[in-house]
Design a protein around this motif. Structure first.
Motif, PDB file in Angstrom:
ATOM      1  N   LEU A  67      55.247  38.310  43.792  1.00  0.00           N
ATOM      2  CA  LEU A  67      54.587  38.002  42.524  1.00  0.00           C
ATOM      3  C   LEU A  67      54.763  39.129  41.507  1.00  0.00           C
ATOM      4  O   LEU A  67      54.846  38.884  40.305  1.00  0.00           O
ATOM      5  CB  LEU A  67      53.107  37.715  42.762  1.00  0.00           C
ATOM      6  CG  LEU A  67      52.820  36.399  43.511  1.00  0.00           C
ATOM      7  CD1 LEU A  67      51.384  36.359  44.012  1.00  0.00           C
ATOM      8  CD2 LEU A  67      53.108  35.190  42.609  1.00  0.00           C
ATOM      9  N   LEU A  68      54.819  40.367  41.983  1.00  0.00           N
ATOM     10  CA  LEU A  68      55.114  41.482  41.084  1.00  0.00           C
ATOM     11  C   LEU A  68      56.580  41.451  40.668  1.00  0.00           C
ATOM     12  O   LEU A  68      56.916  41.708  39.499  1.00  0.00           O
ATOM     13  CB  LEU A  68      54.790  42.815  41.771  1.00  0.00           C
ATOM     14  CG  LEU A  68      53.303  43.100  42.022  1.00  0.00           C
ATOM     15  CD1 LEU A  68      53.128  44.327  42.892  1.00  0.00           C
ATOM     16  CD2 LEU A  68      52.553  43.274  40.698  1.00  0.00           C
ATOM     17  N   THR A  69      57.460  41.111  41.622  1.00  0.00           N
ATOM     18  CA  THR A  69      58.897  41.102  41.337  1.00  0.00           C
ATOM     19  C   THR A  69      59.257  40.080  40.269  1.00  0.00           C
ATOM     20  O   THR A  69      60.029  40.370  39.343  1.00  0.00           O
ATOM     21  CB  THR A  69      59.686  40.822  42.636  1.00  0.00           C
ATOM     22  OG1 THR A  69      59.423  41.871  43.581  1.00  0.00           O
ATOM     23  CG2 THR A  69      61.180  40.760  42.369  1.00  0.00           C
ATOM     24  N   ILE A  70      58.707  38.879  40.353  1.00  0.00           N
ATOM     25  CA  ILE A  70      59.074  37.855  39.361  1.00  0.00           C
ATOM     26  C   ILE A  70      58.586  38.240  37.967  1.00  0.00           C
ATOM     27  O   ILE A  70      59.253  37.951  36.966  1.00  0.00           O
ATOM     28  CB  ILE A  70      58.556  36.454  39.770  1.00  0.00           C
ATOM     29  CG1 ILE A  70      57.029  36.416  39.881  1.00  0.00           C
ATOM     30  CG2 ILE A  70      59.198  36.003  41.076  1.00  0.00           C
ATOM     31  CD1 ILE A  70      56.463  35.032  40.190  1.00  0.00           C
ATOM     32  N   GLN A  71      57.465  38.931  37.887  1.00  0.00           N
ATOM     33  CA  GLN A  71      56.973  39.358  36.572  1.00  0.00           C
ATOM     34  C   GLN A  71      57.847  40.467  35.990  1.00  0.00           C
ATOM     35  O   GLN A  71      58.121  40.492  34.790  1.00  0.00           O
ATOM     36  CB  GLN A  71      55.520  39.825  36.685  1.00  0.00           C
ATOM     37  CG  GLN A  71      54.541  38.721  37.041  1.00  0.00           C
ATOM     38  CD  GLN A  71      53.098  39.208  36.994  1.00  0.00           C
ATOM     39  OE1 GLN A  71      52.539  39.402  35.907  1.00  0.00           O
ATOM     40  NE2 GLN A  71      52.507  39.404  38.166  1.00  0.00           N
ATOM     41  N   GLN A  80      50.690  29.521  37.465  1.00  0.00           N
ATOM     42  CA  GLN A  80      49.640  29.955  36.550  1.00  0.00           C
ATOM     43  C   GLN A  80      50.087  31.178  35.740  1.00  0.00           C
ATOM     44  O   GLN A  80      49.627  31.393  34.619  1.00  0.00           O
ATOM     45  CB  GLN A  80      48.370  30.289  37.332  1.00  0.00           C
ATOM     46  CG  GLN A  80      47.692  29.080  37.962  1.00  0.00           C
ATOM     47  CD  GLN A  80      46.543  29.483  38.881  1.00  0.00           C
ATOM     48  OE1 GLN A  80      45.960  30.556  38.719  1.00  0.00           O
ATOM     49  NE2 GLN A  80      46.219  28.630  39.841  1.00  0.00           N
ATOM     50  N   LEU A  81      50.986  31.974  36.324  1.00  0.00           N
ATOM     51  CA  LEU A  81      51.517  33.139  35.626  1.00  0.00           C
ATOM     52  C   LEU A  81      52.650  32.772  34.673  1.00  0.00           C
ATOM     53  O   LEU A  81      53.224  33.647  34.018  1.00  0.00           O
ATOM     54  CB  LEU A  81      52.016  34.184  36.644  1.00  0.00           C
ATOM     55  CG  LEU A  81      50.933  34.871  37.486  1.00  0.00           C
ATOM     56  CD1 LEU A  81      51.558  35.681  38.618  1.00  0.00           C
ATOM     57  CD2 LEU A  81      50.061  35.779  36.616  1.00  0.00           C
ATOM     58  N   GLY A  82      52.987  31.466  34.622  1.00  0.00           N
ATOM     59  CA  GLY A  82      53.981  31.008  33.655  1.00  0.00           C
ATOM     60  C   GLY A  82      55.365  30.768  34.198  1.00  0.00           C
ATOM     61  O   GLY A  82      56.324  30.649  33.422  1.00  0.00           O
ATOM     62  N   PHE A  83      55.510  30.674  35.519  1.00  0.00           N
ATOM     63  CA  PHE A  83      56.833  30.467  36.116  1.00  0.00           C
ATOM     64  C   PHE A  83      56.953  29.000  36.532  1.00  0.00           C
ATOM     65  O   PHE A  83      56.188  28.497  37.368  1.00  0.00           O
ATOM     66  CB  PHE A  83      57.030  31.390  37.322  1.00  0.00           C
ATOM     67  CG  PHE A  83      57.099  32.840  36.936  1.00  0.00           C
ATOM     68  CD1 PHE A  83      58.311  33.425  36.618  1.00  0.00           C
ATOM     69  CD2 PHE A  83      55.932  33.602  36.856  1.00  0.00           C
ATOM     70  CE1 PHE A  83      58.371  34.766  36.241  1.00  0.00           C
ATOM     71  CE2 PHE A  83      55.988  34.946  36.484  1.00  0.00           C
ATOM     72  CZ  PHE A  83      57.207  35.523  36.170  1.00  0.00           C
ATOM     73  N   ALA A  84      57.942  28.322  35.994  1.00  0.00           N
ATOM     74  CA  ALA A  84      58.100  26.881  36.239  1.00  0.00           C
ATOM     75  C   ALA A  84      59.031  26.593  37.401  1.00  0.00           C
ATOM     76  O   ALA A  84      58.842  25.605  38.127  1.00  0.00           O
ATOM     77  CB  ALA A  84      58.620  26.192  34.972  1.00  0.00           C
ATOM     78  N   ASP A 132      50.934  41.217  34.964  1.00  0.00           N
ATOM     79  CA  ASP A 132      49.506  40.925  35.146  1.00  0.00           C
ATOM     80  C   ASP A 132      49.169  41.116  36.621  1.00  0.00           C
ATOM     81  O   ASP A 132      49.626  40.367  37.476  1.00  0.00           O
ATOM     82  CB  ASP A 132      49.238  39.479  34.717  1.00  0.00           C
ATOM     83  CG  ASP A 132      47.789  39.042  34.989  1.00  0.00           C
ATOM     84  OD1 ASP A 132      46.965  39.908  35.355  1.00  0.00           O
ATOM     85  OD2 ASP A 132      47.504  37.835  34.842  1.00  0.00           O
ATOM     86  N   VAL A 133      48.388  42.152  36.908  1.00  0.00           N
ATOM     87  CA  VAL A 133      47.972  42.363  38.296  1.00  0.00           C
ATOM     88  C   VAL A 133      46.539  41.909  38.537  1.00  0.00           C
ATOM     89  O   VAL A 133      46.158  41.633  39.682  1.00  0.00           O
ATOM     90  CB  VAL A 133      48.140  43.846  38.721  1.00  0.00           C
ATOM     91  CG1 VAL A 133      49.591  44.264  38.655  1.00  0.00           C
ATOM     92  CG2 VAL A 133      47.270  44.766  37.888  1.00  0.00           C
ATOM     93  N   LEU A 134      45.746  41.823  37.488  1.00  0.00           N
ATOM     94  CA  LEU A 134      44.356  41.404  37.673  1.00  0.00           C
ATOM     95  C   LEU A 134      44.274  39.996  38.247  1.00  0.00           C
ATOM     96  O   LEU A 134      43.382  39.693  39.053  1.00  0.00           O
ATOM     97  CB  LEU A 134      43.602  41.473  36.336  1.00  0.00           C
ATOM     98  CG  LEU A 134      43.376  42.880  35.766  1.00  0.00           C
ATOM     99  CD1 LEU A 134      42.665  42.800  34.420  1.00  0.00           C
ATOM    100  CD2 LEU A 134      42.579  43.746  36.746  1.00  0.00           C
ATOM    101  N   SER A 135      45.214  39.123  37.859  1.00  0.00           N
ATOM    102  CA  SER A 135      45.220  37.755  38.393  1.00  0.00           C
ATOM    103  C   SER A 135      45.596  37.710  39.871  1.00  0.00           C
ATOM    104  O   SER A 135      45.400  36.686  40.526  1.00  0.00           O
ATOM    105  CB  SER A 135      46.211  36.893  37.595  1.00  0.00           C
ATOM    106  OG  SER A 135      45.814  36.786  36.250  1.00  0.00           O
ATOM    107  N   LEU A 136      46.138  38.823  40.372  1.00  0.00           N
ATOM    108  CA  LEU A 136      46.563  38.863  41.773  1.00  0.00           C
ATOM    109  C   LEU A 136      45.466  39.379  42.703  1.00  0.00           C
ATOM    110  O   LEU A 136      45.615  39.355  43.918  1.00  0.00           O
ATOM    111  CB  LEU A 136      47.816  39.755  41.921  1.00  0.00           C
ATOM    112  CG  LEU A 136      48.993  39.434  40.991  1.00  0.00           C
ATOM    113  CD1 LEU A 136      50.165  40.366  41.302  1.00  0.00           C
ATOM    114  CD2 LEU A 136      49.407  37.981  41.119  1.00  0.00           C
ATOM    115  N   ILE A 137      44.359  39.865  42.125  1.00  0.00           N
ATOM    116  CA  ILE A 137      43.264  40.388  42.949  1.00  0.00           C
ATOM    117  C   ILE A 137      42.453  39.224  43.512  1.00  0.00           C
ATOM    118  O   ILE A 137      41.840  38.464  42.766  1.00  0.00           O
ATOM    119  CB  ILE A 137      42.364  41.338  42.137  1.00  0.00           C
ATOM    120  CG1 ILE A 137      43.163  42.531  41.618  1.00  0.00           C
ATOM    121  CG2 ILE A 137      41.195  41.820  42.997  1.00  0.00           C
ATOM    122  CD1 ILE A 137      42.384  43.432  40.678  1.00  0.00           C
TER     123      ILE A 137
END
Length: 723
Positions: free
Chosen positions: A184-188, A212-216, A336-341
């Motif tokens: 999830l960090l890598t794709i961002q 949700q992070l915008g990846f389709a 965005d890391v807050l969404s990953l917590i």
């Protein structure tokens, strides 16, 4: 302070109360506010620790082979003790945290107390209330970035270095396999750098989070991913595939080959079985790369521990510069890391959290944070047992120990614990987790990370120093200044200047304490027996010594100018002391030559031949080599005199030959004299024995060592004491 540690021997994870670590000159002491549990790395560490001895052996057959070779040479008991010592070392968990600087080392001038910092590194940015962080493993947190965001630093730079390893350009099509925290960090990061991202994970909740992070272009199905890739890349295939998942089979790599274009690149950031079909790789000419840690400098002690940076003109993205860049991406809202917590826990709940984590009862964990109170105090000394002030007498002496590395825990501390008439008062090491564990194991009354708790304690009769070589001279200075008896593992110092300063300090002291250097070989029962055979010697002797010491790479700390200096300085005083002990004479002249090799596959200074002359007319030679088979005999001594011969092999078998007859002295295992030298030291402190070696004689042994260095450098004969 509280710290999470795992026993590698049992796999048990516990929350311990341990002393706060020292800061260090090139370090900062940080009060953690948050630390991040790395689900993948810490799970594998815990699972390995929970395996039986056979399970651990099956996981690391390379270490088993090395142990077996060592056992054949040095004995099963000693090898077993060292192996158990390694297993019994507590492992601090965690490698990514954030907090506030409490103290700065004198050379850590880029930081100030009160700075907010992100911290990284295994064994450094641990799950603990306070952590001691080398300067190259910390970065200031920019405005707009919270501490809990910055606590993702290590995972972020692992992902960032994985992206860099893919050698991408703007607009590259990249497939990411695995949408755990790393994925999830890598794709961002890929999106932030202008890449087109496709991704897969079998877990639907992780795919939904990516959306949700915008990846389709994310899916749970491998066939769907292949169709998406063909559509997005016009059938050419992805420029790179980054594997951030963990798998024990080869399917991830096989699937990655199908997804890659011709001359594409596969980067493994997670774990995967790397046994690809050669023909498939050959057909597309695919490059397969395993990304190592967090960038250049990672796992390099000169960069990480000594704080020596890599020039930006030569290495643009070091581990630290990657950390600064990751924090910039967060500050600029690119990541965005807050969404990953997904979970937050107080440090007091750590044992329960790890229990749930290992049992699989944490619900869909991704980003799991431990939070720390702001009220913890900096306490560097802790009592383990009720302390009794004991009156001085010849039957009991109280001892403090500074340092407890592998050698100390495997050999010296067990030997010290078995001594009668000794009270183990205080143990001091740099690591709170290490000192707490070792102090409990060996029965010390107190534990500390502060050497002043030893030198400034009037109850202590003696100190034992088991620290790195670079700290030895300072221990001797402290012993002289505080007039406290010192047992010091060799060498007594690591440079000519240190030796000169020690001599000056000793000459200026009104009275000298006992300073005993741990040249244990002279106390071996074999050395004692050889001295008996030599007792009636009439003429000079001819002595030959051979040491098959085993290869150590040039990058090892023992070769570091600041730490070990060299094996000549760090190890050879053992053999010089033994030669002078057996001959009962001083070495007065030496010549030496080293090999002319590449200094990599064979370290030149580790392969030398030395000739020496002694004050009684005796002569000898020493072959010291690190190029031989480690499983072969390590040490051999031959002595010729008065039509007699003594041969000793590995301190296990010694023989005396005279008039065609022979006499043997054997021990069941290697007898190196550790217990005997400690007994002698204890008795000297008690006053029941006199030291067999004076401080001045220890200085003279180092004169020989530095003369050997000069002889190697100049190819000339060096007379001891000459300039």
């Amino acid at each position: 302070m509280k710290q999470v540690v795992q026993s590698y021997k049992t796999g048990e994870v516990t929350l311990r109360e341990v002393p706060v670590p020292q800061c260090g000159s090139k370090r900062i002491l940080v009060r953690n506010s948050h630390s991040l549990i790395s689900l993948g790395t810490e799970r594998s560490t815990i699972e390995l620790g929970r395996k039986s001895l056979l399970g651990k052996a099956a996981s690391r057959p390379d270490l088993v082979r090395r142990a077996w070779d060592k056992a054949k040479k040095e004995g099963l008991l000693k090898t077993w003790q060292e192996a158990m010592g390694r297993l019994d070392t507590p492992t601090p968990l965690g490698y990514s945290s954030a907090g506030v600087v409490e103290q700065c080392g004198t050379a850590a001038t880029e930081f100030s107390p009160g700075d907010r910092v992100a911290c990284v590194g295994q064994g450094f940015a641990s799950h603990a209330e306070f952590v001691s962080i080398p300067v190259n493993l910390a970065a200031q947190i920019p405005k707009g970035v919270t501490d809990d965001e910055a606590a993702f630093g290590m995972l972020g730079i692992i992902a960032l270095h994985g992206v860099r390893s893919a050698n991408l350009t703007f607009g590259s099509h990249v497939v990411v396999m695995g949408l755990g925290l790393l994925g999830l960090l890598t794709i961002q990061i890929l999106r932030a750098y202008g890449c087109e991202v496709l991704a897969i994970d079998p877990a639907l909740d992780k795919v939904e989070l990516a959306k949700q992070l915008g990846f389709a272009n994310v899916t749970t199905n491998a066939e769907d991913l292949l169709q998406i890739s063909n559509h997005k890349t016009l059938g050419y295939g992805a420029d790179a595939v980054i594997i951030t998942a963990a798998s024990k089979d080869r399917s991830l790599v096989d699937q990655s080959i199908k997804l890659c274009r011709t001359k594409g690149r596969i980067v493994i950031v997670g774990t995967a079985d790397i046994h690809p079909d050669r023909n498939e790789l050959w057909l597309k000419e695919i490059e397969l790369v395993v990304s190592r840690a967090a960038g250049p400098g990672s796992l390099d002690p000169i960069y990480e521990i000594e704080g020596v940076d890599l020039p930006i003109g030569d290495v643009r993205w070091t581990q630290k510069r990657n950390l600064q860049e990751f924090l910039r991406l967060i500050a600029d809202k690119k990541v965005d890391v807050l969404s990953l917590i997904t979970h937050r826990f107080a440090i007091e709940e750590a044992e329960s959290v790890y229990g749930q984590f290992v049992a699989g009862s944490l619900i869909q964990p991704i980003g799991v944070l431990l939070n720390y109170p702001e009220t913890a105090h900096i306490a560097r000394t802790m009592t383990l047992a009720p302390v009794q002030v004991m009156p001085r007498n010849v039957d009991k002496i109280q001892i403090g120990v500074i340092g407890a590395g592998l050698f100390g825990k495997a050999l010296l501390l067990p030997a010290l614990k078995s001594q009668t008439g000794v009270v183990l008062h205080t143990l001091v090491t740099g690591s709170g987790a290490s000192v707490e564990h070792s102090a409990r194991k060996f029965g010390f009354l107190n534990q500390s990370t502060d050497t002043d708790s030893v030198w400034g304690n009037s109850q202590l009769d003696a100190v034992i120093g088991l620290t790195p070589h670079s700290q030895h001279a300072q221990l001797v200075f402290s012993a002289i200044k505080m007039s406290k008896a010192l047992f010091l593992e060799k060498p007594i110092c690591v440079s000519v200047d240190e030796l000169a300063n020690l001599r000056e300090s000793a000459s200026e002291a009104s009275s000298l304490p006992l300073v005993f250097v741990g040249h244990n070989r002279r106390f071996s029962p074999h050395a004692v027996q050889m001295q008996k055979w030599l007792a009636d010697r009439q003429g000079p002797l001819v002595l030959q010594m051979r040491i098959n010491t085993g290869f150590i790479p040039v990058s090892h700390w023992v070769h570091s100018e600041d730490e070990g200096r060299s094996r000549v300085v760090g190890e050879m005083s053992h053999f010089i002391d033994l030669i002078q002990c057996l001959a009962k004479a001083s070495i007065v002249r030496v010549s030496a030559e080293r090999i002319s090799g590449d200094n990599r596959s064979a370290v030149n200074n580790d392969n030398i031949a030395i000739s020496f002359k002694l004050s009684d007319g005796s002569v000898g030679s020493m072959i010291y080599s690190a190029s031989g088979d480690k499983a072969y005999s390590r040490e051999m001594i031959e002595i010729f005199f008065d039509e007699k011969t003594i041969v000793s092999k590995d301190f296990r078998v010694s023989e005396f030959h005279k008039g065609g007859k022979s006499e043997s002295f054997k021990t069941s295992g290697q007898e190196m004299g550790y217990s005997q030298e400690l007994m002698h030291f204890v008795n000297c402190v008690k006053g029941t024995e006199s030291p067999v070696v004076s401080l001045n004689e220890s200085f003279e042994t180092m004169d020989v060592i530095f003369a050997i260095e000069r002889a190697l450098a100049t190819a000339t004969i060096i007379t001891i004491g000459s300039k």
